[in-house]
Design a protein around this motif. Structure first.
Motif, PDB file in Angstrom:
ATOM      1  N   GLN A  76       6.220  13.228   7.417  1.00 53.57           N
ATOM      2  CA  GLN A  76       6.257  11.810   7.770  1.00 53.57           C
ATOM      3  C   GLN A  76       7.684  11.287   7.788  1.00 53.57           C
ATOM      4  O   GLN A  76       8.071  10.515   8.679  1.00 53.57           O
ATOM      5  N   ALA A  77       8.482  11.712   6.814  1.00 57.11           N
ATOM      6  CA  ALA A  77       9.878  11.279   6.750  1.00 57.11           C
ATOM      7  C   ALA A  77      10.657  11.774   7.966  1.00 57.11           C
ATOM      8  O   ALA A  77      11.518  11.064   8.500  1.00 57.11           O
ATOM      9  N   TYR A  78      10.353  12.986   8.402  1.00 58.78           N
ATOM     10  CA  TYR A  78      11.015  13.560   9.579  1.00 58.78           C
ATOM     11  C   TYR A  78      10.759  12.701  10.808  1.00 58.78           C
ATOM     12  O   TYR A  78      11.668  12.486  11.638  1.00 58.78           O
ATOM     13  N   VAL A  79       9.555  12.183  10.946  1.00 61.04           N
ATOM     14  CA  VAL A  79       9.225  11.337  12.093  1.00 61.04           C
ATOM     15  C   VAL A  79      10.104  10.088  12.088  1.00 61.04           C
ATOM     16  O   VAL A  79      10.659   9.689  13.122  1.00 61.04           O
ATOM     17  N   ILE A  80      10.242   9.460  10.929  1.00 58.44           N
ATOM     18  CA  ILE A  80      11.089   8.267  10.822  1.00 58.44           C
ATOM     19  C   ILE A  80      12.541   8.621  11.106  1.00 58.44           C
ATOM     20  O   ILE A  80      13.243   7.928  11.850  1.00 58.44           O
ATOM     21  N   ASP A 117       0.850  -1.174   0.000  1.00 54.61           N
ATOM     22  CA  ASP A 117       0.000   0.000   0.000  1.00 54.61           C
ATOM     23  C   ASP A 117       0.896   1.238   0.000  1.00 54.61           C
ATOM     24  O   ASP A 117       2.078   1.172   0.358  1.00 54.61           O
ATOM     25  N   PRO A 118       0.391   2.391  -0.420  1.00 50.32           N
ATOM     26  CA  PRO A 118       1.230   3.589  -0.557  1.00 50.32           C
ATOM     27  C   PRO A 118       1.995   3.976   0.700  1.00 50.32           C
ATOM     28  O   PRO A 118       3.158   4.375   0.622  1.00 50.32           O
ATOM     29  N   LYS A 119       1.360   3.884   1.871  1.00 44.52           N
ATOM     30  CA  LYS A 119       2.049   4.256   3.104  1.00 44.52           C
ATOM     31  C   LYS A 119       3.242   3.343   3.384  1.00 44.52           C
ATOM     32  O   LYS A 119       4.303   3.792   3.841  1.00 44.52           O
ATOM     33  N   THR A 120       3.058   2.054   3.112  1.00 40.98           N
ATOM     34  CA  THR A 120       4.135   1.100   3.355  1.00 40.98           C
ATOM     35  C   THR A 120       5.288   1.318   2.386  1.00 40.98           C
ATOM     36  O   THR A 120       6.455   1.331   2.777  1.00 40.98           O
ATOM     37  N   VAL A 121       4.964   1.498   1.120  1.00 39.22           N
ATOM     38  CA  VAL A 121       6.001   1.739   0.109  1.00 39.22           C
ATOM     39  C   VAL A 121       6.760   3.021   0.433  1.00 39.22           C
ATOM     40  O   VAL A 121       7.997   3.070   0.354  1.00 39.22           O
ATOM     41  N   ALA A 150      -0.824   4.424  11.042  1.00 36.06           N
ATOM     42  CA  ALA A 150      -1.972   5.297  11.305  1.00 36.06           C
ATOM     43  C   ALA A 150      -1.506   6.631  11.881  1.00 36.06           C
ATOM     44  O   ALA A 150      -2.252   7.618  11.848  1.00 36.06           O
ATOM     45  N   PHE A 151      -0.277   6.667  12.382  1.00 34.98           N
ATOM     46  CA  PHE A 151       0.252   7.916  12.932  1.00 34.98           C
ATOM     47  C   PHE A 151       0.363   8.989  11.860  1.00 34.98           C
ATOM     48  O   PHE A 151       0.271  10.187  12.170  1.00 34.98           O
ATOM     49  N   TYR A 152       0.556   8.606  10.619  1.00 37.53           N
ATOM     50  CA  TYR A 152       0.605   9.588   9.535  1.00 37.53           C
ATOM     51  C   TYR A 152      -0.710  10.367   9.458  1.00 37.53           C
ATOM     52  O   TYR A 152      -0.716  11.584   9.244  1.00 37.53           O
ATOM     53  N   ASP A 153      -1.818   9.647   9.638  1.00 38.70           N
ATOM     54  CA  ASP A 153      -3.128  10.303   9.626  1.00 38.70           C
ATOM     55  C   ASP A 153      -3.279  11.222  10.837  1.00 38.70           C
ATOM     56  O   ASP A 153      -3.848  12.310  10.741  1.00 38.70           O
TER      57      ASP A 153
END
Length: 289
Positions: free
Chosen positions: A159-163, A74-78, A142-145
């Motif tokens: 989102q990348a910053y969180v990772i 799915d897009p979030k995983t990719v 789900a944290f992205y949402d």
């Protein structure tokens, strides 16, 4: 972010749909986990207990998910795999250059609801976190949402910053900073330990900025206009002062564990501007903003 040409990381463990947990009860084990999370991560124990209670209601009223119920592509995983891949490749170059040591990448675990870790039971309510005990980053996508809906901080770079922030904690672990931090805070009062935790978290923010700076140098097409502003907006949105004001209508500085909005923006910007780990010494800094 332009990630079309980025290869996905293989260091991802997908536990979603695995049915971990079964029926959840609130007992001494949950209390121990809550206290451990408070000690190591600065998380309010009530968050863990409340999250466990929520899980209890879910598992008692809903059937257990079948394995592999969540699509692996799915897009979030990719997106997450590609960002992690870029982070790995960037640090594999930067780490030896700046500290003269080989970089060992962490594993990133995708989960939903709850999952076992070397630091106790990880739960969605905790948000993304890093466990030094097993050198793994844990995230419920789900944290992205939640970033977008609760904090108004949407977008790829947010989102990348969180990772990258959580991988920043892995960098601290590799350098022995995490161990020294744990030893020091055992001898401190709660307020002193919280203040030290702020410096640890701000350094992880700075390391996230170091990644972004060097990733952009290696690939001039990676960041798009507005990406940096996204990251800074996200850092501001998750400052302790702003979160406390939103949650309880008042600010309690001695309870801060991650830093104010201004401090988080400052140290992320420090890493973004210089791309140099030596600029991230929050522990020696006289002023944090």
């Amino acid at each position: 972010m332009r990630l079309d040409n980025e290869s996905e990381s293989d260091n991802v463990e997908d536990r979603r749909g695995g049915g971990f947990g079964g029926r959840t009860t609130i007992g001494i084990g949950t209390i121990v986990v809550a206290l451990a999370a408070s000690y190591f991560f600065g998380i309010d124990p009530r968050v863990i207990i409340q999250g466990s209670q929520m899980l209890q209601g879910q598992t008692s009223s809903q059937p257990q998910s079948a394995p592999n119920a969540t699509p692996a592509h799915d897009p979030k995983t990719v997106f997450t795999r590609k960002v992690l891949g870029n982070i790995e490749r960037t640090w594999a170059t930067v780490f030896p250059q700046q500290v003269n040591r080989q970089y060992v990448a962490p594993k990133l675990v995708l989960f939903s609801g709850a999952t076992p870790t070397a630091c106790g039971t990880g739960q969605t309510a905790m948000g993304p976190f890093y466990c030094p005990g097993d050198s793994k980053v844990y995230i419920d996508l789900a944290f992205y949402d939640e970033l977008r809906q609760r904090f108004g901080a949407g977008g790829d770079f947010a989102q990348a910053y969180v990772i990258a922030h959580e991988v920043g904690h892995h960098i601290q672990n590799l350098l022995g900073i995490s161990e020294k931090f744990d030893e020091a805070r055992r001898r401190m009062s709660e307020a002193q330990a919280n203040a030290l935790s702020v410096r640890l978290e701000l350094q992880a923010d700075c390391f996230a900025g170091v990644w972004a700076n060097n990733a952009e140098k290696a690939n001039q097409q990676l960041l798009e206009p507005g990406d940096v502003e996204q990251g800074l907006k996200t850092a501001a949105a998750i400052g302790d002062d702003r979160l406390q004001q939103q949650a309880q209508g008042r600010v309690v500085p001695e309870s801060f564990t991650h830093g104010t909005s201004a401090q988080r923006v400052y140290w992320l910007r420090q890493g973004l501007q210089y791309g140099d780990m030596r600029k991230c010494d929050t522990f020696s800094a006289k002023s944090l903003s």
